[in-house]
Design a protein around this motif. Structure first.
Motif, short mmCIF file in Angstrom:
data_model
loop_
_atom_site.label_atom_id
_atom_site.label_comp_id
_atom_site.label_asym_id
_atom_site.label_seq_id
_atom_site.Cartn_x
_atom_site.Cartn_y
_atom_site.Cartn_z
N ARG A 102 0.81 -1.21 0.00
CA ARG A 102 0.00 0.00 0.00
C ARG A 102 0.85 1.27 0.00
O ARG A 102 0.54 2.22 -0.72
CB ARG A 102 -0.86 0.05 1.27
CG ARG A 102 -2.05 -0.86 1.29
CD ARG A 102 -2.89 -0.57 2.53
NE ARG A 102 -4.15 -1.25 2.46
CZ ARG A 102 -5.20 -0.82 1.78
NH1 ARG A 102 -5.13 0.32 1.13
NH2 ARG A 102 -6.32 -1.51 1.75
N ALA A 103 1.91 1.26 0.84
CA ALA A 103 2.49 2.55 1.23
C ALA A 103 4.01 2.64 1.09
O ALA A 103 4.60 3.61 1.56
CB ALA A 103 2.10 2.86 2.68
N ALA A 104 4.65 1.67 0.45
CA ALA A 104 6.07 1.85 0.16
C ALA A 104 6.24 3.02 -0.81
O ALA A 104 5.34 3.32 -1.60
CB ALA A 104 6.65 0.57 -0.45
N SER A 164 8.03 3.03 -3.35
CA SER A 164 8.04 2.47 -4.71
C SER A 164 6.62 2.37 -5.27
O SER A 164 6.43 2.50 -6.49
CB SER A 164 8.69 1.09 -4.69
OG SER A 164 7.97 0.18 -3.87
N VAL A 165 5.63 2.14 -4.41
CA VAL A 165 4.24 2.09 -4.86
C VAL A 165 3.79 3.46 -5.32
O VAL A 165 3.14 3.60 -6.37
CB VAL A 165 3.32 1.56 -3.73
CG1 VAL A 165 1.86 1.64 -4.15
CG2 VAL A 165 3.70 0.14 -3.36
N LYS A 166 4.16 4.48 -4.57
CA LYS A 166 3.82 5.86 -4.97
C LYS A 166 4.37 6.15 -6.36
O LYS A 166 3.66 6.71 -7.22
CB LYS A 166 4.39 6.86 -3.97
CG LYS A 166 4.15 8.32 -4.35
CD LYS A 166 4.85 9.26 -3.39
CE LYS A 166 4.58 10.71 -3.75
NZ LYS A 166 5.04 11.07 -5.11
N ASP A 167 5.63 5.78 -6.59
CA ASP A 167 6.26 6.07 -7.88
C ASP A 167 5.65 5.23 -9.00
O ASP A 167 5.39 5.75 -10.09
CB ASP A 167 7.77 5.79 -7.80
CG ASP A 167 8.48 6.74 -6.86
OD1 ASP A 167 7.93 7.83 -6.58
OD2 ASP A 167 9.58 6.41 -6.40
N ARG A 168 5.42 3.96 -8.72
CA ARG A 168 4.92 3.06 -9.77
C ARG A 168 3.50 3.43 -10.21
O ARG A 168 3.17 3.43 -11.39
CB ARG A 168 4.95 1.62 -9.27
CG ARG A 168 4.57 0.60 -10.35
CD ARG A 168 4.70 -0.82 -9.87
NE ARG A 168 3.70 -1.18 -8.87
CZ ARG A 168 3.96 -1.38 -7.59
NH1 ARG A 168 5.20 -1.25 -7.12
NH2 ARG A 168 3.00 -1.70 -6.74
N VAL A 169 2.65 3.77 -9.23
CA VAL A 169 1.25 4.08 -9.52
C VAL A 169 1.07 5.54 -9.94
O VAL A 169 0.08 5.90 -10.58
CB VAL A 169 0.37 3.74 -8.29
CG1 VAL A 169 -1.09 4.10 -8.52
CG2 VAL A 169 0.51 2.27 -7.93
N GLU A 196 -2.54 11.54 -1.95
CA GLU A 196 -3.01 10.16 -2.13
C GLU A 196 -2.14 9.17 -1.37
O GLU A 196 -2.63 8.26 -0.71
CB GLU A 196 -3.03 9.81 -3.62
CG GLU A 196 -4.10 10.53 -4.42
CD GLU A 196 -3.93 10.35 -5.91
OE1 GLU A 196 -4.95 10.42 -6.63
OE2 GLU A 196 -2.79 10.14 -6.38
N TRP A 197 -0.83 9.38 -1.47
CA TRP A 197 0.09 8.48 -0.79
C TRP A 197 0.01 8.63 0.73
O TRP A 197 0.04 7.66 1.47
CB TRP A 197 1.51 8.72 -1.29
CG TRP A 197 2.52 7.75 -0.73
CD1 TRP A 197 2.57 6.41 -0.97
CD2 TRP A 197 3.59 8.05 0.16
NE1 TRP A 197 3.63 5.84 -0.29
CE2 TRP A 197 4.27 6.83 0.41
CE3 TRP A 197 4.05 9.22 0.75
CZ2 TRP A 197 5.39 6.76 1.24
CZ3 TRP A 197 5.17 9.16 1.57
CH2 TRP A 197 5.82 7.93 1.81
N SER A 215 -1.17 6.82 6.19
CA SER A 215 -1.96 7.00 7.40
C SER A 215 -2.68 5.71 7.79
O SER A 215 -2.75 5.36 8.98
CB SER A 215 -2.99 8.12 7.21
OG SER A 215 -2.35 9.37 7.04
N LYS A 216 -3.22 4.99 6.82
CA LYS A 216 -3.90 3.73 7.12
C LYS A 216 -2.94 2.74 7.78
O LYS A 216 -3.30 2.04 8.73
CB LYS A 216 -4.47 3.13 5.84
CG LYS A 216 -5.69 3.82 5.29
CD LYS A 216 -6.18 3.18 4.00
CE LYS A 216 -6.80 1.82 4.24
NZ LYS A 216 -8.10 1.90 4.92
N VAL A 217 -1.73 2.68 7.27
CA VAL A 217 -0.73 1.78 7.84
C VAL A 217 -0.37 2.22 9.27
O VAL A 217 -0.31 1.40 10.19
CB VAL A 217 0.53 1.74 6.95
CG1 VAL A 217 1.67 1.01 7.65
CG2 VAL A 217 0.21 1.09 5.61
#
Length: 252
Positions: A169-171, A173-178, A184-185, A190-192
């Motif tokens: 969800r929150a690495a 790398s996920v921010k960059d990939r998506v 949004e990130w 925050s959820k984590v």
């Protein structure tokens, strides 16, 4: 001759093997860190050779603390992230000790080392109680300390949050990939953090990883209740924590 107030730390990463002598009174490096490119493939023998070369360049003659991007139990490597899978099951403490001529070696997880350094010298140095470091990068690394005492190999990036692993969800790398925006990130982070704080009730989260340099873009957007502060030591934290570990005889 090694200074008794100093120790030597090495941080093994996917791109570089980095090390330096550390002043344990201040947590500062005695000189600019030495860096050797991580060999590819990053096999045990290849990494051991790089470590030996780095220590020889430094002129350090005492014990050495070494971090690995792995779970490390009693010197044994149990996982392999960004290093060759042949590391799994290797007695890294013995391997590095032999490569360094039989000297004393301590091996620990890289996030644990960074957490120790931030707790003593960095972002959490004036705080008691439960401190959690989370490193946001390719995955999410973690370190848990209570009043300065490390609980090793926490691996909290793998905890499930609403049906998905936290790091999925929150690495960073996920921010960059998506292609997520910071708002949004930050919502995913925050959820984590809410999941972790409901389980552990820490006094503070220390946010590390390269994205912590841009903390003003996202930390103010977090909605969890526990204070979140950016890591202070950044790319020296693993080296400093490794030096601390070998000086204190910490061997997870």
């Amino acid at each position: 001759m090694s200074d008794p107030g100093h120790a030597f730390g090495i941080d093994i990463g996917g791109s570089g093997v980095k090390g330096a002598e550390v002043d344990l009174a201040t947590g500062e490096l005695i000189y600019e860190r030495i860096k050797i490119a991580t060999p590819h493939p990053a096999t045990p023998n290849a990494i051991a050779e790089a470590v030996a070369k780095l220590v020889a360049q430094s002129g350090w003659s005492g014990p050495v603390g070494i971090t690995m991007p792995s779970v490390v139990l009693r010197g044994l490597v149990r996982t392999a992230a960004n290093i060759d899978k042949t590391w799994i099951g290797i007695d890294a403490r013995h391997l590095f000790s032999v490569a360094l001529g039989g000297r004393e070696v301590t091996v620990l997880n890289d996030a644990d080392a960074a957490g120790m350094a931030e707790d003593r010298y960095g972002a959490a140095k004036d705080l008691d109680g439960l401190v959690m470091l989370l490193t946001f990068g390719t995955g999410i690394g973690s370190a848990v300390l209570y009043n300065g005492v490390l609980v090793p190999n926490s691996e909290l990036g793998h905890i499930e949050v609403d049906g998905r692993e936290a790091e999925h969800r929150a690495a960073a790398s996920v921010k960059d990939r998506v292609g997520m925006s910071y708002p949004e990130w930050a919502w995913e982070v925050s959820k984590v953090l809410v999941t972790l704080e409901n389980l552990f009730w820490p006094n503070v989260f220390v946010a590390g990883g390269g994205i912590s340099r841009d903390y003003q873009e996202w930390i103010p957007l977090l909605t969890n209740r526990t204070p979140v502060v950016p890591a202070a030591l950044r790319n020296t934290a693993g080296i400093v924590g490794a030096a601390m570990a070998v000086s204190a005889g910490i061997a997870p």
